[in-house]
Design a protein around this motif. Sequence first.
Motif, PDB file in Angstrom:
ATOM      1  N   ALA A  81       0.828  -1.205   0.000  1.00  0.00           N
ATOM      2  CA  ALA A  81       0.000   0.000   0.000  1.00  0.00           C
ATOM      3  C   ALA A  81       0.864   1.257   0.000  1.00  0.00           C
ATOM      4  CB  ALA A  81      -0.926  -0.010   1.221  1.00  0.00           C
ATOM      5  N   GLU A  82       1.948   1.239   0.760  1.00  0.00           N
ATOM      6  CA  GLU A  82       2.829   2.403   0.821  1.00  0.00           C
ATOM      7  C   GLU A  82       3.532   2.642  -0.505  1.00  0.00           C
ATOM      8  OE1 GLU A  82       6.887   3.107   3.232  1.00  0.00           O
ATOM      9  OE2 GLU A  82       5.112   3.034   4.537  1.00  0.00           O
ATOM     10  N   ALA A  83       4.055   1.583  -1.091  1.00  0.00           N
ATOM     11  CA  ALA A  83       4.775   1.724  -2.359  1.00  0.00           C
ATOM     12  C   ALA A  83       3.834   2.094  -3.502  1.00  0.00           C
ATOM     13  CB  ALA A  83       5.524   0.433  -2.679  1.00  0.00           C
ATOM     14  N   THR A  84       2.648   1.469  -3.526  1.00  0.00           N
ATOM     15  CA  THR A  84       1.693   1.752  -4.592  1.00  0.00           C
ATOM     16  C   THR A  84       1.218   3.198  -4.540  1.00  0.00           C
ATOM     17  OG1 THR A  84       0.946  -0.552  -4.619  1.00  0.00           O
ATOM     18  CG2 THR A  84      -0.535   1.076  -5.575  1.00  0.00           C
ATOM     19  N   ALA A  85       1.009   3.720  -3.342  1.00  0.00           N
ATOM     20  CA  ALA A  85       0.561   5.108  -3.200  1.00  0.00           C
ATOM     21  C   ALA A  85       1.605   6.097  -3.709  1.00  0.00           C
ATOM     22  CB  ALA A  85       0.238   5.401  -1.736  1.00  0.00           C
ATOM     23  N   VAL A 137      -3.945   8.415 -11.348  1.00  0.00           N
ATOM     24  CA  VAL A 137      -4.856   8.289 -10.216  1.00  0.00           C
ATOM     25  C   VAL A 137      -4.147   7.499  -9.123  1.00  0.00           C
ATOM     26  CG1 VAL A 137      -7.110   7.503  -9.422  1.00  0.00           C
ATOM     27  CG2 VAL A 137      -6.839   8.286 -11.781  1.00  0.00           C
ATOM     28  N   ALA A 138      -4.022   8.091  -7.956  1.00  0.00           N
ATOM     29  CA  ALA A 138      -3.340   7.413  -6.851  1.00  0.00           C
ATOM     30  C   ALA A 138      -4.227   6.328  -6.260  1.00  0.00           C
ATOM     31  CB  ALA A 138      -2.969   8.424  -5.764  1.00  0.00           C
ATOM     32  N   SER A 139      -3.626   5.147  -6.048  1.00  0.00           N
ATOM     33  CA  SER A 139      -4.333   4.064  -5.357  1.00  0.00           C
ATOM     34  C   SER A 139      -4.086   4.230  -3.865  1.00  0.00           C
ATOM     35  CB  SER A 139      -3.840   2.701  -5.857  1.00  0.00           C
ATOM     36  OG  SER A 139      -4.102   2.546  -7.227  1.00  0.00           O
ATOM     37  N   ASP A 140      -4.767   5.213  -3.271  1.00  0.00           N
ATOM     38  CA  ASP A 140      -4.497   5.599  -1.892  1.00  0.00           C
ATOM     39  C   ASP A 140      -5.605   5.199  -0.928  1.00  0.00           C
ATOM     40  OD1 ASP A 140      -6.354   7.320  -2.902  1.00  0.00           O
ATOM     41  OD2 ASP A 140      -5.318   9.164  -2.347  1.00  0.00           O
ATOM     42  N   ALA A 141      -6.520   4.348  -1.377  1.00  0.00           N
ATOM     43  CA  ALA A 141      -7.614   3.923  -0.502  1.00  0.00           C
ATOM     44  C   ALA A 141      -7.751   2.402  -0.507  1.00  0.00           C
ATOM     45  CB  ALA A 141      -8.922   4.585  -0.937  1.00  0.00           C
ATOM     46  N   MET A 142      -6.648   1.703  -0.719  1.00  0.00           N
ATOM     47  CA  MET A 142      -6.664   0.241  -0.740  1.00  0.00           C
ATOM     48  C   MET A 142      -6.941  -0.299   0.669  1.00  0.00           C
ATOM     49  SD  MET A 142      -3.535  -2.363  -1.736  1.00  0.00           S
ATOM     50  CE  MET A 142      -3.021  -1.310  -3.096  1.00  0.00           C
ATOM     51  N   THR A 143      -7.870  -1.228   0.781  1.00  0.00           N
ATOM     52  CA  THR A 143      -8.169  -1.833   2.076  1.00  0.00           C
ATOM     53  C   THR A 143      -7.495  -3.204   2.170  1.00  0.00           C
ATOM     54  OG1 THR A 143     -10.181  -3.003   1.358  1.00  0.00           O
ATOM     55  CG2 THR A 143     -10.427  -0.699   2.075  1.00  0.00           C
ATOM     56  N   TYR A 174       5.503 -12.403 -14.517  1.00  0.00           N
ATOM     57  CA  TYR A 174       5.289 -10.959 -14.546  1.00  0.00           C
ATOM     58  C   TYR A 174       5.526 -10.396 -13.157  1.00  0.00           C
ATOM     59  CZ  TYR A 174       3.213  -6.462 -15.779  1.00  0.00           C
ATOM     60  OH  TYR A 174       3.019  -5.121 -16.030  1.00  0.00           O
ATOM     61  N   SER A 175       6.281  -9.313 -13.087  1.00  0.00           N
ATOM     62  CA  SER A 175       6.480  -8.603 -11.815  1.00  0.00           C
ATOM     63  C   SER A 175       5.253  -7.733 -11.576  1.00  0.00           C
ATOM     64  CB  SER A 175       7.742  -7.744 -11.868  1.00  0.00           C
ATOM     65  OG  SER A 175       8.884  -8.529 -12.103  1.00  0.00           O
ATOM     66  N   ALA A 176       4.337  -8.209 -10.750  1.00  0.00           N
ATOM     67  CA  ALA A 176       3.089  -7.487 -10.538  1.00  0.00           C
ATOM     68  C   ALA A 176       3.307  -6.184  -9.781  1.00  0.00           C
ATOM     69  CB  ALA A 176       2.110  -8.380  -9.784  1.00  0.00           C
ATOM     70  N   MET A 177       4.322  -6.133  -8.929  1.00  0.00           N
ATOM     71  CA  MET A 177       4.653  -4.907  -8.196  1.00  0.00           C
ATOM     72  C   MET A 177       5.965  -5.134  -7.462  1.00  0.00           C
ATOM     73  SD  MET A 177       3.921  -1.811  -7.425  1.00  0.00           S
ATOM     74  CE  MET A 177       4.410  -0.586  -6.202  1.00  0.00           C
ATOM     75  N   THR A 178       6.833  -4.136  -7.513  1.00  0.00           N
ATOM     76  CA  THR A 178       8.071  -4.149  -6.733  1.00  0.00           C
ATOM     77  C   THR A 178       8.127  -2.846  -5.965  1.00  0.00           C
ATOM     78  OG1 THR A 178       9.261  -5.524  -8.335  1.00  0.00           O
ATOM     79  CG2 THR A 178      10.590  -4.205  -6.819  1.00  0.00           C
ATOM     80  N   GLY A 179       8.430  -2.924  -4.687  1.00  0.00           N
ATOM     81  CA  GLY A 179       8.444  -1.696  -3.889  1.00  0.00           C
ATOM     82  C   GLY A 179       9.315  -1.812  -2.662  1.00  0.00           C
ATOM     83  N   THR A 180       9.631  -0.657  -2.096  1.00  0.00           N
ATOM     84  CA  THR A 180      10.430  -0.556  -0.873  1.00  0.00           C
ATOM     85  C   THR A 180       9.753   0.401   0.086  1.00  0.00           C
ATOM     86  OG1 THR A 180      12.446  -0.857  -2.193  1.00  0.00           O
ATOM     87  CG2 THR A 180      12.735  -0.048   0.051  1.00  0.00           C
ATOM     88  N   ARG A 181       9.696   0.040   1.353  1.00  0.00           N
ATOM     89  CA  ARG A 181       9.170   0.969   2.353  1.00  0.00           C
ATOM     90  C   ARG A 181      10.013   2.240   2.358  1.00  0.00           C
ATOM     91  NH1 ARG A 181       5.618  -1.393   6.207  1.00  0.00           N
ATOM     92  NH2 ARG A 181       5.138   0.795   6.636  1.00  0.00           N
TER      93      ARG A 181
END
Length: 309
Positions: free
Chosen positions: A179-183, A189-195, A238-245
């Motif tokens: 959620a942090e990386a995606t935001a 459009v920001a994905s900032d309301a993911m539950t 497929y790399s669906a998402m890569t992120g770092t805090r």
Amino acid sequence: MTITVRDFRPADAKAVADLRRAAVPWLISTPRGVAWRVRTAPAAQRHRLFVAELDGWVVGAAHSHMLHDSTVPGQAAATPQVHPDHRGRGFGGALLTAAEEHLYAVGATHLFAWVADEPGALSFAEHRGYRRTRPGRILRLDLTAAGPRPLPSALPPGVRLCTGADFGADPHPLFLADAEATADEPGDVASDAMTYEDWLLHTWEHPDTDLGLTSVVTVDGELAAYTLAATDGLGRYYSAMTGTRRAYRGKGLARLAKTDSLHRARDAGCTEAFTGNDAANAPMLAINLALGYRPSAGEWRCVRELGQE
């Protein structure tokens, strides 16, 4: 020729997956994944999957849905996909019209779509009133040739590599990182309301998510970086998402996670790896190029204001 556009039926799952692999080969598409997305769509998404038929054969499809994980109201998405053998015959336009009418009726004001960076596709979108907003890049890595770059011979003190499966008892830390990386990702459009509930169902439990190939980096026991992996059982990864805090960025941990995941993928029999990046995401593009990925295709994010001619 009569164009028939209708709602998806469960029996269409294989046909839709097959045409999506032909139309968009870098995306992971499986029958069970297609059916899962339709069956588990949250009510707020107002999701409908339209299919186009020719003589009883599914030749096109378009997911249409509200972007319910954003705090910005009225945002929606739909991208028609038509089998390469049937393009230029009106199927894409018929699918897009169905998606636009549905989304406008449920309150959408802005409709976003991905358009291939090709003259014909861009002309189609512009003729329909869509304007370009930002480019995207599709990268490919041949896992049968040189493959991914080597892993470091030793990890820094306190750093540990895990898999997504290691978090099976409590995936919440991975949700927080995602959620942090995606935001923070660049985009329209920001994905900032993911539950957490939506994430569990549509990311963690998605049948195409491969937890054994998902890599997680922890630092002193805290989750720091990750790569979510998706596979289709046909050799595609497929790399669906890569992120770092945020607190751990700039230390090479995303590259470590992705390198580890690619090695796992090759060892599991995957033959080609794909990833997609916003063209403005320079840090991730640099990581992918350093890992051996090479440009494969281009896309444009486009938008149309619904209700305006």
